[in-house]
Design a protein around this motif. Sequence first.
Motif, PDB file in Angstrom:
ATOM      1  N   THR A  16      16.326   1.407   6.987  1.00  0.00           N
ATOM      2  CA  THR A  16      17.407   1.583   6.016  1.00  0.00           C
ATOM      3  C   THR A  16      16.936   2.492   4.889  1.00  0.00           C
ATOM      4  N   VAL A  17      17.724   3.510   4.571  1.00  0.00           N
ATOM      5  CA  VAL A  17      17.433   4.410   3.454  1.00  0.00           C
ATOM      6  C   VAL A  17      18.480   4.188   2.378  1.00  0.00           C
ATOM      7  N   THR A  18      18.036   3.858   1.173  1.00  0.00           N
ATOM      8  CA  THR A  18      18.944   3.576   0.060  1.00  0.00           C
ATOM      9  C   THR A  18      18.767   4.620  -1.031  1.00  0.00           C
ATOM     10  N   ASP A  19      19.855   5.225  -1.433  1.00  0.00           N
ATOM     11  CA  ASP A  19      19.827   6.232  -2.489  1.00  0.00           C
ATOM     12  C   ASP A  19      19.880   5.528  -3.841  1.00  0.00           C
ATOM     13  N   ASP A  20      18.755   4.971  -4.279  1.00  0.00           N
ATOM     14  CA  ASP A  20      18.706   4.236  -5.541  1.00  0.00           C
ATOM     15  C   ASP A  20      17.790   4.893  -6.565  1.00  0.00           C
ATOM     16  N   TRP A  21      17.496   6.179  -6.374  1.00  0.00           N
ATOM     17  CA  TRP A  21      16.675   6.911  -7.338  1.00  0.00           C
ATOM     18  C   TRP A  21      17.439   7.059  -8.638  1.00  0.00           C
ATOM     19  N   ASP A  22      16.802   6.670  -9.760  1.00  0.00           N
ATOM     20  CA  ASP A  22      17.462   6.664 -11.055  1.00  0.00           C
ATOM     21  C   ASP A  22      16.618   7.388 -12.097  1.00  0.00           C
ATOM     22  N   GLY A  23      15.881   8.407 -11.667  1.00  0.00           N
ATOM     23  CA  GLY A  23      15.017   9.130 -12.584  1.00  0.00           C
ATOM     24  C   GLY A  23      15.794   9.994 -13.544  1.00  0.00           C
ATOM     25  N   MET A  24      15.224  10.206 -14.735  1.00  0.00           N
ATOM     26  CA  MET A  24      15.900  11.055 -15.722  1.00  0.00           C
ATOM     27  C   MET A  24      15.858  12.513 -15.303  1.00  0.00           C
ATOM     28  N   GLY A  25      14.865  12.889 -14.500  1.00  0.00           N
ATOM     29  CA  GLY A  25      14.749  14.244 -13.989  1.00  0.00           C
ATOM     30  C   GLY A  25      14.648  14.254 -12.483  1.00  0.00           C
ATOM     31  N   GLN A  26      14.606  15.461 -11.904  1.00  0.00           N
ATOM     32  CA  GLN A  26      14.624  15.590 -10.441  1.00  0.00           C
ATOM     33  C   GLN A  26      15.721  14.692  -9.871  1.00  0.00           C
ATOM     34  N   ARG A  27      16.879  14.754 -10.512  1.00  0.00           N
ATOM     35  CA  ARG A  27      17.928  13.765 -10.280  1.00  0.00           C
ATOM     36  C   ARG A  27      18.547  13.834  -8.890  1.00  0.00           C
ATOM     37  N   THR A  28      18.515  15.011  -8.276  1.00  0.00           N
ATOM     38  CA  THR A  28      19.202  15.145  -6.983  1.00  0.00           C
ATOM     39  C   THR A  28      18.227  15.210  -5.805  1.00  0.00           C
ATOM     40  N   THR A  29      17.021  14.669  -5.997  1.00  0.00           N
ATOM     41  CA  THR A  29      16.061  14.616  -4.891  1.00  0.00           C
ATOM     42  C   THR A  29      16.309  13.434  -3.963  1.00  0.00           C
ATOM     43  N   ALA A  30      17.144  12.473  -4.422  1.00  0.00           N
ATOM     44  CA  ALA A  30      17.406  11.254  -3.635  1.00  0.00           C
ATOM     45  C   ALA A  30      16.102  10.566  -3.249  1.00  0.00           C
ATOM     46  N   SER A  31      15.206  10.429  -4.231  1.00  0.00           N
ATOM     47  CA  SER A  31      13.884   9.838  -3.978  1.00  0.00           C
ATOM     48  C   SER A  31      13.960   8.319  -4.020  1.00  0.00           C
ATOM     49  N   GLY A  32      14.695   7.757  -3.076  1.00  0.00           N
ATOM     50  CA  GLY A  32      15.008   6.340  -3.105  1.00  0.00           C
ATOM     51  C   GLY A  32      14.083   5.469  -2.272  1.00  0.00           C
ATOM     52  N   THR A  33      14.651   4.415  -1.711  1.00  0.00           N
ATOM     53  CA  THR A  33      13.893   3.365  -1.025  1.00  0.00           C
ATOM     54  C   THR A  33      14.117   3.421   0.472  1.00  0.00           C
ATOM     55  N   VAL A  34      13.031   3.238   1.215  1.00  0.00           N
ATOM     56  CA  VAL A  34      13.096   3.108   2.675  1.00  0.00           C
ATOM     57  C   VAL A  34      12.586   1.720   3.044  1.00  0.00           C
ATOM     58  N   GLU A  35      13.400   0.974   3.747  1.00  0.00           N
ATOM     59  CA  GLU A  35      13.003  -0.349   4.218  1.00  0.00           C
ATOM     60  C   GLU A  35      12.849  -0.312   5.733  1.00  0.00           C
ATOM     61  N   LEU A  36      11.788  -0.939   6.202  1.00  0.00           N
ATOM     62  CA  LEU A  36      11.465  -0.964   7.625  1.00  0.00           C
ATOM     63  C   LEU A  36      11.307  -2.413   8.053  1.00  0.00           C
ATOM     64  N   ALA A  37      12.204  -2.856   8.902  1.00  0.00           N
ATOM     65  CA  ALA A  37      12.206  -4.249   9.351  1.00  0.00           C
ATOM     66  C   ALA A  37      11.963  -4.302  10.858  1.00  0.00           C
ATOM     67  N   ASP A  38      10.687  -4.455  11.238  1.00  0.00           N
ATOM     68  CA  ASP A  38      10.312  -4.576  12.643  1.00  0.00           C
ATOM     69  C   ASP A  38      10.842  -3.386  13.455  1.00  0.00           C
ATOM     70  N   VAL A  39      10.615  -2.195  12.926  1.00  0.00           N
ATOM     71  CA  VAL A  39      11.085  -0.971  13.583  1.00  0.00           C
ATOM     72  C   VAL A  39      10.154  -0.641  14.750  1.00  0.00           C
ATOM     73  N   VAL A  40      10.734  -0.381  15.899  1.00  0.00           N
ATOM     74  CA  VAL A  40       9.960  -0.053  17.092  1.00  0.00           C
ATOM     75  C   VAL A  40       9.569   1.420  17.056  1.00  0.00           C
ATOM     76  N   VAL A  41       8.274   1.690  17.255  1.00  0.00           N
ATOM     77  CA  VAL A  41       7.766   3.059  17.264  1.00  0.00           C
ATOM     78  C   VAL A  41       6.926   3.263  18.518  1.00  0.00           C
ATOM     79  N   PRO A  42       7.288   4.199  19.379  1.00  0.00           N
ATOM     80  CA  PRO A  42       6.445   4.464  20.559  1.00  0.00           C
ATOM     81  C   PRO A  42       5.102   5.039  20.142  1.00  0.00           C
TER      82      PRO A  42
END
Length: 390
Positions: A183-209
């Motif tokens: 899950t990628v959440t656009d929760d970046w709330d920085g005063m600068g670099q505002r449109t980088t979307a530097s938010g949160t990535v959550e990984l819940a038992d994600v399968v990776v080959p």
Amino acid sequence: MIRDDAEALRTAAELAEEFRPGASGRDARRELPRAELDRLTATGLLAVTVPAEHGGADVSAATLAEIFRLLASADASLAQIPQSHFAYVNVLRQQGSPEQRAFFFAEVLAGRRFGNAQSEAGTKHLQDIRTRLIAAGDGSYRLTGVKNYSTGALFADWIPVLARAEDDLLHVAYVPADAPGLTVTDDWDGMGQRTTASGTVELADVVVPAAHVVPHHLTFTGPQLHGALAQLLHAAIDAGIAAGALAEAADFVRTRSRPWFESGYGTAAEDPLLIQRFGELDLRRRAADALLATAARAVDTARAGLDDDSAAEASIAVAAAKAYAGSAALELADALFEVSGTRAALDGLNLHRHWRDARTHTLHDPARWKIQHLGRYVLNGARPPRHGLL
């Protein structure tokens, strides 16, 4: 498809001019630059570091740094979004298997973007990585953790995730953006670099080959340029912010500022005190650009003959460029108001975005430690550590 360094630089310069007019509005509205990023991707610019044997332009570090400087001079947020993309292309160059390089470089050439899921909040320090990559019985892995400051992840096709395996060694797992459990959440709330979307990535038992997992820890067992290249791009962004702020200050003074009544001149641009100040500021800008170019050449030189000495020279040169460019970006973004006058402070003009971007981006890692490593190197000949941030 971009074929060489010259074409890459022409493309970056054209894109910078194309993106510049809308940068302030995007920042003010926090309007994510999806269309602009798609435009950048469509030019082939994100594939320019793919090795020649895989069909890429394989441009020099000097060219790549200038690409980022040009883009950041127009829109610092937009320039930062692909920084991790290039860092994780480089991870594949260094530690990817032949099969991994063939697969992922083809993805990049086809216009696929890498984001990042690297940093974590609330840990003891930056390298206290708690995201875990656990081997499953079927030969795949399971990935669990929470990542923050994940610049580019929201726009990515693949999200490289920095994680520790059961032996506590660092690996990078390349995860498709639509993987179940990610899950990628656009929760970046920085005063600068505002449109980088530097938010949160959550990984819940994600399968990776297993074919998508790269042993990143091996990068740091010998001479390496992973940190130098990544930091070079950060330095280029800061140098670009400095250049953008100075250009906007000059335009404002020429077209909007009133002369100080004691100067005796009809326009602010004729005031000798302002002329002097602009000269001083341009010296700072030129010095930042020169140190950036010197650092990029050191990286290219080290690539041609990588050993402990050349890697150290490259890291030290990049550290110098990054420390100087960061302070120059802050000074020039602040001086914009000093030379422009009271009207420049109007919120609707959004001239403060340059300072907000500089102040936010320069927090990425502390310049004081770069100065420490410079001092240790010049005084005692101590090579900088191999931890990926130099």
